[in-house]
Every structure is written in C-alpha cells, then in structure tokens.
Design an enzyme around this catalytic site. Sequence first.
Site, PDB file in Angstrom:
ATOM      1  N   ASP A  92     132.693  64.158  35.478  1.00 25.67           N
ATOM      2  CA  ASP A  92     133.462  62.937  35.692  1.00 25.67           C
ATOM      3  C   ASP A  92     134.611  62.864  34.690  1.00 25.67           C
ATOM      4  O   ASP A  92     135.772  62.622  35.047  1.00 25.67           O
ATOM      5  CB  ASP A  92     132.527  61.724  35.546  1.00 25.67           C
ATOM      6  CG  ASP A  92     133.130  60.428  36.033  1.00 25.67           C
ATOM      7  OD1 ASP A  92     134.222  60.071  35.555  1.00 25.67           O
ATOM      8  OD2 ASP A  92     132.513  59.750  36.866  1.00 25.67           O
TER       9      ASP A  92
ATOM     10  N   VAL B 142     134.097  58.115  38.901  1.00 18.79           N
ATOM     11  CA  VAL B 142     134.459  59.160  39.858  1.00 18.79           C
ATOM     12  C   VAL B 142     133.204  59.774  40.478  1.00 18.79           C
ATOM     13  O   VAL B 142     133.179  60.082  41.674  1.00 18.79           O
ATOM     14  CB  VAL B 142     135.336  60.224  39.190  1.00 18.79           C
ATOM     15  CG1 VAL B 142     135.908  61.166  40.240  1.00 18.79           C
ATOM     16  CG2 VAL B 142     136.472  59.571  38.405  1.00 18.79           C
ATOM     17  N   ASP B 143     132.155  59.964  39.685  1.00 20.27           N
ATOM     18  CA  ASP B 143     130.885  60.426  40.248  1.00 20.27           C
ATOM     19  C   ASP B 143     130.410  59.484  41.347  1.00 20.27           C
ATOM     20  O   ASP B 143     129.961  59.914  42.419  1.00 20.27           O
ATOM     21  CB  ASP B 143     129.816  60.486  39.148  1.00 20.27           C
ATOM     22  CG  ASP B 143     129.764  61.826  38.444  1.00 20.27           C
ATOM     23  OD1 ASP B 143     129.858  62.863  39.129  1.00 20.27           O
ATOM     24  OD2 ASP B 143     129.620  61.841  37.213  1.00 20.27           O
ATOM     25  N   ILE B 144     130.464  58.190  41.066  1.00 19.09           N
ATOM     26  CA  ILE B 144     129.992  57.203  42.040  1.00 19.09           C
ATOM     27  C   ILE B 144     130.903  57.188  43.260  1.00 19.09           C
ATOM     28  O   ILE B 144     130.427  57.160  44.408  1.00 19.09           O
ATOM     29  CB  ILE B 144     129.896  55.818  41.384  1.00 19.09           C
ATOM     30  CG1 ILE B 144     128.782  55.819  40.324  1.00 19.09           C
ATOM     31  CG2 ILE B 144     129.637  54.733  42.421  1.00 19.09           C
ATOM     32  CD1 ILE B 144     128.752  54.597  39.436  1.00 19.09           C
TER      33      ILE B 144
ATOM     34  N   GLY C 231     130.099  60.156  45.376  1.00 22.59           N
ATOM     35  CA  GLY C 231     128.882  59.915  46.146  1.00 22.59           C
ATOM     36  C   GLY C 231     129.145  59.029  47.340  1.00 22.59           C
ATOM     37  O   GLY C 231     128.606  59.250  48.441  1.00 22.59           O
TER      38      GLY C 231
END
Length: 399
Positions: free
Chosen positions: A138, A165-167, A170
């Site tokens: 991220d 950004v990870d979320i 996803g």
Amino acid sequence: MKQTLQPLSGIRVLDFGHTVMGPCCGMILADLGAEVIKVEPTGKGDPTRYLKGFGSGYFGYFSRNKKSVSIDLKSQGGQEIARKLVQSADVLIENFAPGTMDRLGLSKDQALGVNPKLIYTSLKGFMPGPYQERLALDEVVQMMGGLAYMTGPTGQPLRAGTSAVDIAGGMFGVIGILAALRDRDETGKGTVVETALYESLVFLMGQHLCYAAQSDTLIPPMPERVSAWAVYQIFECSDGRPLFVGITTDNHWVRFCQTIGWTDFLENDALKSNGQRIDNKTIVLERFATFFASLNQAEAMMVLEKARVPFAPVQRPEDLFDDPHLAATKGLLRTQLPDGTPTDLPRLPLQIGGAISDSVTDAPPVGADTHAVLKSIGLSSEQIDAALQQNIIQAGGLA
C-alpha cells in the site's frame, strides 16, 4: 422490518488472500452472504494473525463471516485437495506475489481447467506490464502514484492514515467479481478478474490528473492547496478542541450569518459570492476564528447544526466507538477478536431495499471448518483422517 442482506447466498468463495487486499475482498463478499472459505497454511495459519502494531487490526477485522480450512499447499496431497475445492467454488481470490499460485498448481489456467465456471480473481501490485513482477505494498504505491505527496506538506510525503489503497483494491475486486458473475449468468462461463494496487491508486488520483491537465503550475499538496471556498478549514474552540467548518455554497453562507446575526456580513456587497469572499478571505477568517474561539466545541456544533452547514469535530479512531449516529444505525457490529477481546467493528455501509448486513461470525480459528468443508466436497471421514495423520491438513487449532 429490515432483513439481513444476503444477496450472494449460495455463492462459494475460496479466499487465498493475506494481509488486507485479498481478505477485504473476501470479507465484503461474506458480508453479502457468500460462503467464504479462508484457505490457510497448516501450523500457525495465516501469518497476518500475528502482526503487531498497525497490522494488529488486519486479521480480526477482515476475517469475519468466513470459514477456515487449513491445507499444506506445498504438498502434493494438499494441492489435490485444493483442486477439489476449486471444483466446488464459484469464485477464487488470491493476492500472492507473482508466480506463487503457479507454483502451487493453482494458476489461472489450471484452476479454470478443473472448473470452467470459476471466477478467478487475481489481486496484484501491478497489472500486466513493465512493473508486473515488482513487489508492491500500500505504502509503495502511495509513494509512486502521488498520494503520499498530496497528503503531506512539501518535502514531507505522508501515507494516508489507513490502508486506503489495499481496501480500494479489494473493493475493485468485488466490483469485478459481481460483474463477472452477472456475465456468467448469461454465458455459463467463468473468467479471470484482475485488479492491482497501483492501478487502484491511480484511479483515486484521477481528479488530480484532471486538475493537472488544466493547470499551468504544479499541483500543490493538500496542506498547501488553494481552497475553492473561503471558509474551509479547522478552527479552535474555547476548550481547545478543533472543529472543521466548510461553507461551500452561498446558501450555507446566508444561513450561517442569519443564525448568528451577522447582518453586516449579509449586507456587505463585497461578500455576496464565494469568489468575493475568497478575495476578502482575511477579513472573513478573522471573524470566524474569533467567533469559534468564544464557544466550546459542543456549543459551536449546536450553532452549526442549526445553520445546516457542513462541520465536523476532529476525532480519533477510538471516538467512533461512542458515536451516537453509529449506535443508532447499527454502524458498528459486536464481535469478538481472536484473542478474546470483545469490540465493535464497522459493518458493510450498504442498505439494499432496506436490508442491511448485520450478521457477524467471529474470525475463525485456524482450520476450524476443515472437516465440514472437506466433507462437503466428497472426502470421506477416512480420507480426512488420513490427510490429518500425514499433516496435509489441519483441523481446529490455534485461534
């Protein structure tokens, strides 16, 4: 009466995810009613379970409403079991480093070969291209894509204060999966869904790219930006507590001035429009700062609510546990973390036809559902016992 939101009931998802992006994708599908099976290594399970500090919230949050199956994917027997699971699944999610799924015998071609109706979801650092073999995090893509530059002041790039950004990656994975399931309804065929951290971050930066295309100067970071509105900042109240106020329309301006009796500002032709107020920003902000310094935060919030203008107390994450709106709307759901700690965590922020996602099963112990899931794909008790004895799988175990 509101019903529990379960539109994906009957969809089986294999979640090979780790850390945040993959597990977040799986959690959203689970919250929407899918049967999400988290596939963990034998032994201690997903290493994310044992992260400390900033990472200590990952597993307990993103693993709710899932089942856990523990398989040694490096063994031939484990890979055979994994392929049987793939045959039973509608969706597979993975966010391993490039090449890992190939080495495990679960590449896109191999998985679709045993189950042509599978939606194979690959969440990576970068989409296919010059960067695709790089490892990403991220924070890496926040630095690459300009978000860290935009968040901190000049010379002090700063990552966002959550795994944004990870979320987002996803969530884009979920969007792709839902679209692919809809396409499968029409064609009867599975497909590959791909998204990546870097491209997700670039999407988030689109408004700044659009700004840059129209500007003759470099874009300043957010702490140094020229606001589009005269009143759009944090003020300190008499009790030392900060309060953000944003007056973004002429109606906001009129209502605020009427509420507190600022007739001189209302009648001042030089302050009629937002553009004029920007030109006279020093006078405006001096008056606002003095006004809020005369009230404590609670008093100031009552005035702003009465005037119906945007405002927000500047809060810490811990303050959300006691937020009255979240309490009234069931925005936080009671759960128990793997270490036994009871807490309240955010539910999926959706209502569809009045139905909400409000059911929670706690993050599972390693291999808690190995027996039941393997029986569901046709393995006999004898086969499961033999696999246990050979350490190919693990049942029950550590929380």
